[in-house]
Design an enzyme around this catalytic site. Sequence first.
Site, PDB file in Angstrom:
ATOM      1  N   ARG A 527     -29.682   6.981 -59.859  1.00  0.00           N
ATOM      2  CA  ARG A 527     -29.770   6.725 -58.425  1.00  0.00           C
ATOM      3  C   ARG A 527     -30.670   7.770 -57.784  1.00  0.00           C
ATOM      4  NH1 ARG A 527     -23.756   6.286 -56.125  1.00  0.00           N
ATOM      5  NH2 ARG A 527     -24.902   5.985 -54.156  1.00  0.00           N
ATOM      6  N   HIS A 528     -31.143   7.437 -56.615  1.00  0.00           N
ATOM      7  CA  HIS A 528     -31.903   8.402 -55.827  1.00  0.00           C
ATOM      8  C   HIS A 528     -31.035   9.611 -55.501  1.00  0.00           C
ATOM      9  CE1 HIS A 528     -29.482   7.074 -52.401  1.00  0.00           C
ATOM     10  NE2 HIS A 528     -29.699   5.836 -52.847  1.00  0.00           N
ATOM     11  N   ASN A 534     -26.185   8.540 -47.020  1.00  0.00           N
ATOM     12  CA  ASN A 534     -25.042   8.857 -47.879  1.00  0.00           C
ATOM     13  C   ASN A 534     -24.135   9.878 -47.194  1.00  0.00           C
ATOM     14  OD1 ASN A 534     -27.121   8.676 -50.820  1.00  0.00           O
ATOM     15  ND2 ASN A 534     -25.595   7.189 -50.153  1.00  0.00           N
ATOM     16  N   ARG A 579     -36.083   6.723 -50.048  1.00  0.00           N
ATOM     17  CA  ARG A 579     -35.213   7.673 -50.739  1.00  0.00           C
ATOM     18  C   ARG A 579     -35.460   7.670 -52.254  1.00  0.00           C
ATOM     19  NH1 ARG A 579     -32.142   3.613 -48.417  1.00  0.00           N
ATOM     20  NH2 ARG A 579     -30.630   2.439 -49.663  1.00  0.00           N
ATOM     21  N   GLU A 600     -32.259  -1.844 -52.654  1.00  0.00           N
ATOM     22  CA  GLU A 600     -30.802  -1.942 -52.596  1.00  0.00           C
ATOM     23  C   GLU A 600     -30.376  -3.313 -52.077  1.00  0.00           C
ATOM     24  OE1 GLU A 600     -28.081  -1.516 -53.681  1.00  0.00           O
ATOM     25  OE2 GLU A 600     -27.218   0.354 -52.953  1.00  0.00           O
ATOM     26  N   HIS A 666     -30.885   2.118 -56.795  1.00  0.00           N
ATOM     27  CA  HIS A 666     -29.729   2.201 -55.912  1.00  0.00           C
ATOM     28  C   HIS A 666     -28.475   1.721 -56.638  1.00  0.00           C
ATOM     29  CE1 HIS A 666     -32.741   2.593 -52.652  1.00  0.00           C
ATOM     30  NE2 HIS A 666     -33.414   1.731 -53.406  1.00  0.00           N
TER      31      HIS A 666
END
Length: 720
Positions: A527-528, A534, A579, A600, A666
């Site tokens: 994931r980023h 977040n 991101r 995403e 994502h």
Amino acid sequence: MATAASSGGHQYVSVKLESARLAALDLAPHLFGSHPVAGSWDPSKALPMERAADAIWELSCVLPSRHETMDFKLVLKPKAGSSQCIVEEGPNRPLGSGSNEVEMTDAVFKLNEKDALECKVWVETETLSPFDLAASWKAHQENLQPSRVRGTYDVVMGADTKSRQNDFASGLELDLEKYVVPTTPNMGSGVVYAANLTENPRFLLDTGISSNNDTIKGISHNLVKGDAPLNHYTNEMKDVDGRHAPSHEGQRAVFVDRGVGSPRFARTKNETISTSNIKQGSEAKVGMPAAEGAVAAAAVADQMYGPKEDRKLVIVLVGLPARGKTFTAAKLTRYLRWLGHETKHFNVGKYRRLKHGTNQTADFFRGDNKEGVEARNEVAVLAMEDMLSWMEEGGQVGICDATNSTRNRRNMLMKMAEGKCKIIFVETICNDQDVLERNIRLKVQQSPDYAEQTDFEAGVRDFKERLAYYEKVYEPVEEGSYIKMIDMVSGNGGQLQINNISGYLPGRIVFFLVNCHLTPRPILLTRHGESLDNVRGRIGGDSSLSETGEIYSRKLASFVEKRLKSERTASIWTSTLQRTISTAHPIIGFPKIQWRALDEINAGVCDGMTYEEVKKNKPEDYESRRKDKLRYRYPRGESYLDVIQRLEPVIIELERQRAPVVVIAHQAVLRSLYAYFADKPLEEVPKIEIPLHTIIEIKMGVTGVEEKRYKLMDDPTAGI
């Protein structure tokens, strides 16, 4: 200066200048320009154009997608190194503003008050796919000179070789094994014999064994009561082509369920389908499910092929031992399950071991051994009957994994399938002796047939003797619908032959098999880094990285540098959201490709909300999502099943790649990708744990799929 953004993929731009007088004047052409934001022009820093022919100079580059148009001019500089430059007359030229076009103009340089020099200038612009870009980058890295791959000359990716020596001050340990953490229970680092993971015979149900367990030694069972005798299928067999058209009598409607969160719909049997009136995403006209692109096309195809229960498909593997049949069957099973098709893998060798034991020598497989032939046909019938029974209970695709090396055996299977399902033969042929030797030794090492053999070389000799017996009676497939895979595992090309293949699902199977190979390579999923959304607990969005996320991006760059230091043909894939792009930014020396398919899950009207806000403002949606996260579709957004459908091209390309790939994406997207490699049931996809700041390494190769996880940092969102 123009600031219009370009659209589409990356753009290849080539600027060529032709003049026979330049060499005589001791001048060399250069290109200099200005970014519309910076606004600076400095002819002394102009890029030199390389000599392509006696009178032609050229400069080529690749511009990223959605770049701002940059203006440029041509300048002549003395080869002696004088600071005086001659700038072309006229307006500025846009760099890469067009798409797939060639523009020819004149450039005029005023040498002095009386003399002017005219040159021909060509500006060629072409939109590149990500794969053209990666192929050109690979050639550029290997040859370290301008190259031409699929029409692309050169790739400028901003790779700074000096910076590669720096460690980004990430503080990452030299020993990457220190970051390894335990993997998930059902896809670890151990190697499992693929045939042991296939379906168990139904004659084991009385013993209480119903799951796909490893081979159990020493079990002896009789045929289930009511089984048709073997000669029911083998006596007086005639050639059939397997193309029996199933009867539609008694069917009143066709039900289409693409599994994308849309309700089923029905049409009467005699209703015709007009695809010309169907608009993408439209639910009017013929009740098209709310789907787009390939999903909509699949829905139309499903209507054309009639009821789901009348579209049963059996894929029968054919080939000599050690040709990769079980490997191919396992990959097909995983792929079709991931797409939502009810699929099971039936391995006849497993049936044989459970029915007749594992202590059979090569003599058991002789073509003139009547008892051995009958015993092997017996277990083939058992496996086929189990498959057909399962299909009657709702199964869609059955894969029969065996040598099926004679026409009599294949005719027997087609006779059993008549009126029940369509059969497609998939024949695997390998003539590469090095590959065969490797496969044979791997087979002896892993197969339960040789588990009690203490002398490995003796086992190899026995297997080669068994192979020789099969070769004596082997008959290549020439009947019915078939796909022949010829030397496709060696990495040196290969051939795929198809005959009488039609229909939506068979077409997808062919396309998948075209892209499969055995080349071992790692695929890194991550994931980023932590984003600002977040931190805020917000869904979706396109926020930048937090400070913690920036730290992870540097650690990830250092990890990739260490892990892939000998893999110069690797590539970095990201979504189009900032991101993931920011997370990949510190990684240098590898081409970076943006996939919109990796974006995403689209949260629709809930984008930017917290889950508490969704619960408060949209309680019905909150409850629907809680009950069924797999099929729930956000209003004006997507479901997990929608995400899986749009990720199919990504899976195909990951299968096709022979070099390592780093995928920075994502949570929902990586859950879906991971489910494919781990062969997870679709219902489990929304529950798969994909923590932040952890790298999942998937290694694909001849032994199957293995996983290793590296935790570079703690997940700040864990437990939230």
